[in-house]
Write an enzyme that holds these catalytic residues in place. Sequence first.
Site, PDB file in Angstrom:
ATOM      1  N   ILE A 227       0.839  -1.213  -0.033  1.00 42.22           N
ATOM      2  CA  ILE A 227       0.007   0.068  -0.113  1.00 42.22           C
ATOM      3  C   ILE A 227       0.821   1.159   0.034  1.00 42.22           C
ATOM      4  O   ILE A 227       1.959   1.188   0.313  1.00 42.22           O
ATOM      5  CB  ILE A 227      -1.130   0.162   1.246  1.00 42.22           C
ATOM      6  CG1 ILE A 227      -0.286   0.187   2.700  1.00 42.22           C
ATOM      7  CG2 ILE A 227      -1.907  -0.987   1.215  1.00 42.22           C
ATOM      8  CD1 ILE A 227      -1.012   0.367   3.766  1.00 42.22           C
ATOM      9  N   GLY A 230       0.907   6.522   3.937  1.00 33.01           N
ATOM     10  CA  GLY A 230      -0.129   7.736   4.173  1.00 33.01           C
ATOM     11  C   GLY A 230       0.719   9.040   4.212  1.00 33.01           C
ATOM     12  O   GLY A 230      -0.219   9.861   3.445  1.00 33.01           O
TER      13      GLY A 230
HETATM   14  C1  LIG Z   1       3.904   6.015  11.229  1.00 32.50           C
HETATM   15  C2  LIG Z   1       4.738   5.471  10.081  1.00 32.50           C
HETATM   16  C3  LIG Z   1       4.422   4.270   9.331  1.00 32.50           C
HETATM   17  C4  LIG Z   1       3.542   4.406   8.413  1.00 32.50           C
HETATM   18  C5  LIG Z   1       2.654   3.518   7.736  1.00 32.50           C
HETATM   19  C6  LIG Z   1       1.781   3.991   6.987  1.00 32.50           C
HETATM   20  O1  LIG Z   1       1.895   4.862   5.987  1.00 32.50           O
HETATM   21  S1  LIG Z   1       0.356   2.948   6.730  1.00 32.50           S
HETATM   22  C7  LIG Z   1      -0.312   3.500   5.344  1.00 32.50           C
HETATM   23  C8  LIG Z   1      -1.414   4.725   5.663  1.00 32.50           C
HETATM   24  N1  LIG Z   1      -2.455   4.515   6.670  1.00 32.50           N
HETATM   25  C9  LIG Z   1      -3.730   3.516   6.346  1.00 32.50           C
HETATM   26  O2  LIG Z   1      -3.583   3.239   5.203  1.00 32.50           O
HETATM   27  C10 LIG Z   1      -4.616   3.527   7.185  1.00 32.50           C
HETATM   28  C11 LIG Z   1      -6.025   3.670   6.604  1.00 32.50           C
HETATM   29  N2  LIG Z   1      -7.131   3.772   7.743  1.00 32.50           N
HETATM   30  C12 LIG Z   1      -7.619   2.463   8.077  1.00 32.50           C
HETATM   31  O3  LIG Z   1      -7.458   1.502   7.370  1.00 32.50           O
HETATM   32  C13 LIG Z   1      -8.623   2.536   9.066  1.00 32.50           C
HETATM   33  O4  LIG Z   1      -9.224   3.798   9.246  1.00 32.50           O
HETATM   34  C14 LIG Z   1      -8.101   1.901  10.516  1.00 32.50           C
HETATM   35  C15 LIG Z   1      -7.765   0.615  10.389  1.00 32.50           C
HETATM   36  C16 LIG Z   1      -6.958   2.978  10.829  1.00 32.50           C
HETATM   37  C17 LIG Z   1      -9.301   2.122  11.594  1.00 32.50           C
HETATM   38  O5  LIG Z   1     -10.443   1.510  11.025  1.00 32.50           O
HETATM   39  P1  LIG Z   1     -11.155   0.720  11.985  1.00 32.50           P
HETATM   40  O6  LIG Z   1     -12.398   0.178  11.316  1.00 32.50           O
HETATM   41  O7  LIG Z   1     -10.486  -0.383  12.693  1.00 32.50           O
HETATM   42  O8  LIG Z   1     -11.882   1.828  13.135  1.00 32.50           O
HETATM   43  P2  LIG Z   1     -13.101   2.258  13.561  1.00 32.50           P
HETATM   44  O9  LIG Z   1     -13.686   3.315  12.545  1.00 32.50           O
HETATM   45  O10 LIG Z   1     -14.032   1.255  14.013  1.00 32.50           O
HETATM   46  O11 LIG Z   1     -12.688   3.077  14.716  1.00 32.50           O
HETATM   47  C18 LIG Z   1     -12.486   2.675  15.714  1.00 32.50           C
HETATM   48  C19 LIG Z   1     -11.636   3.610  16.834  1.00 32.50           C
HETATM   49  O12 LIG Z   1     -10.510   4.174  16.508  1.00 32.50           O
HETATM   50  C20 LIG Z   1     -10.821   5.383  15.890  1.00 32.50           C
HETATM   51  N3  LIG Z   1      -9.877   5.928  14.583  1.00 32.50           N
HETATM   52  C21 LIG Z   1     -10.663   5.359  13.539  1.00 32.50           C
HETATM   53  N4  LIG Z   1      -9.530   5.710  12.397  1.00 32.50           N
HETATM   54  C22 LIG Z   1      -8.412   6.186  13.231  1.00 32.50           C
HETATM   55  C23 LIG Z   1      -7.479   6.721  12.576  1.00 32.50           C
HETATM   56  N5  LIG Z   1      -7.042   6.676  11.214  1.00 32.50           N
HETATM   57  N6  LIG Z   1      -6.479   7.344  13.488  1.00 32.50           N
HETATM   58  C24 LIG Z   1      -6.691   7.529  14.708  1.00 32.50           C
HETATM   59  N7  LIG Z   1      -8.057   6.797  15.323  1.00 32.50           N
HETATM   60  C25 LIG Z   1      -8.856   6.331  14.518  1.00 32.50           C
HETATM   61  C26 LIG Z   1     -11.968   6.005  15.943  1.00 32.50           C
HETATM   62  O13 LIG Z   1     -12.353   7.407  16.122  1.00 32.50           O
HETATM   63  C27 LIG Z   1     -12.724   4.965  16.959  1.00 32.50           C
HETATM   64  O14 LIG Z   1     -12.384   5.554  18.138  1.00 32.50           O
HETATM   65  P3  LIG Z   1     -13.758   5.914  18.942  1.00 32.50           P
HETATM   66  O15 LIG Z   1     -14.529   7.050  18.276  1.00 32.50           O
HETATM   67  O16 LIG Z   1     -14.710   4.540  19.172  1.00 32.50           O
HETATM   68  O17 LIG Z   1     -13.251   6.376  20.216  1.00 32.50           O
END
Ligand SMILES: CCC/C=C/C(=O)SCCNC(=O)CCNC(=O)[C@H](O)C(C)(C)COP(=O)([O-])OP(=O)([O-])OC[C@H]1O[C@@H](n2cnc3c(N)ncnc32)[C@H](O)[C@@H]1OP(=O)([O-])[O-]
Length: 308
Positions: A227, A230
Amino acid sequence: MAAKSEFDPQLIISHKFPESTYSYTERDAALYALGIGACSKDALDNKELKYVYHPDGQQSVEVLPTFAALFSMGLQSEIAKIPGLDFDPRLLLHGQQYIEMYKPLPSHGCLLNKATVAGLHDKGKAAVLEIEILSYEKESGVLLCMNRMAVYLRGAGGFSKSSQPYSFTKYSSNQTLAYKIPRSQPFAVFEDCTQSSQALLYRLSGDYNPLHSDPMVAEIAGFSRPILHGLCTLGFAVRAIIKSICRGEQKMIKNISGRFLLHVYPGETLITEMWIEDLRVVYQVKVKERNRAVLSGVVTLDRLSSSL
Ligand SMILES: CCC/C=C/C(=O)SCCNC(=O)CCNC(=O)[C@H](O)C(C)(C)COP(=O)([O-])OP(=O)([O-])OC[C@H]1O[C@@H](n2cnc3c(N)ncnc32)[C@H](O)[C@@H]1OP(=O)([O-])[O-]
């Protein structure tokens, strides 16, 4: 077999990171710009050529504000060393990034980074760890920028000892940039194609996590192929804002926030929608091929372009 270490929130939030340095040259700034798609459609684009070439010499190239996010990348290896933080690094995803600019970035530099744990939250199925990094010009001591990155550690949640989910934050609630995606038509829309080699190019800016290059590692992490980083998607989005709203003037940007909503596969088309609310640009990035939102956030400007 070594015993599995206990998840210990108190140990994590009191962790002290060692100070670190980050040096870059004009070549790094230009390579980064290419990695986030600058000049990929048009090598003569006079709003973007300045990031990769300058007739007065490379020392005069201009630096995109999102380049500042790279200063926090060295912290990735430090996260795995935090005592009390038990997680599977293969399941780590970048959750959010916030960047505050205090000075335009010079074309080259040597920085001193001071990092602290800024937040830790138990989300049940995941833990969210926030790290704040202040970057100073090493020689002058001038503060250039601040990064706050949140990593989403899948499978590491459920560590709260009480019925209330554990949540620690170092900053006040008015520092969290709350925003809603407006229902109205966007002020501007910008479409850009990422290349299938985008992550392979972007990683040369310093994030060598194999999640972005190795099909086997991507599969273990739950993806059909590697992927996009980010921060690469964030770079595309902010570049779209600079082009469409700032008329190519990247120095107008004061701060940038973004939440990564869904992964992007290299080669997909990114559509950035933008709405202006006073000096804030609320934005959302969608992947055209899947019609899914992958990133949203806010960029704050110091003024609006007079030609808008
Ligand atoms: C760092 C260096 C390494 C780099 C690596 C990359 O680049 S990787 C490539 C780049 N990155 C990607 O590709 C990642 C893309 N993102 C994803 O795949 C999904 O958003 C996920 C897996 C991060 C979360 O999905 P899910 O279905 O498991 O989550 P949900 O919607 O069921 O929420 C559960 C709880 O978590 C909270 N929360 C949710 N999202 C985020 C967030 N982003 N951030 C923070 N918090 C977040 C949400 O508010 C909720 O809390 P609440 O309200 O209950 O207190």
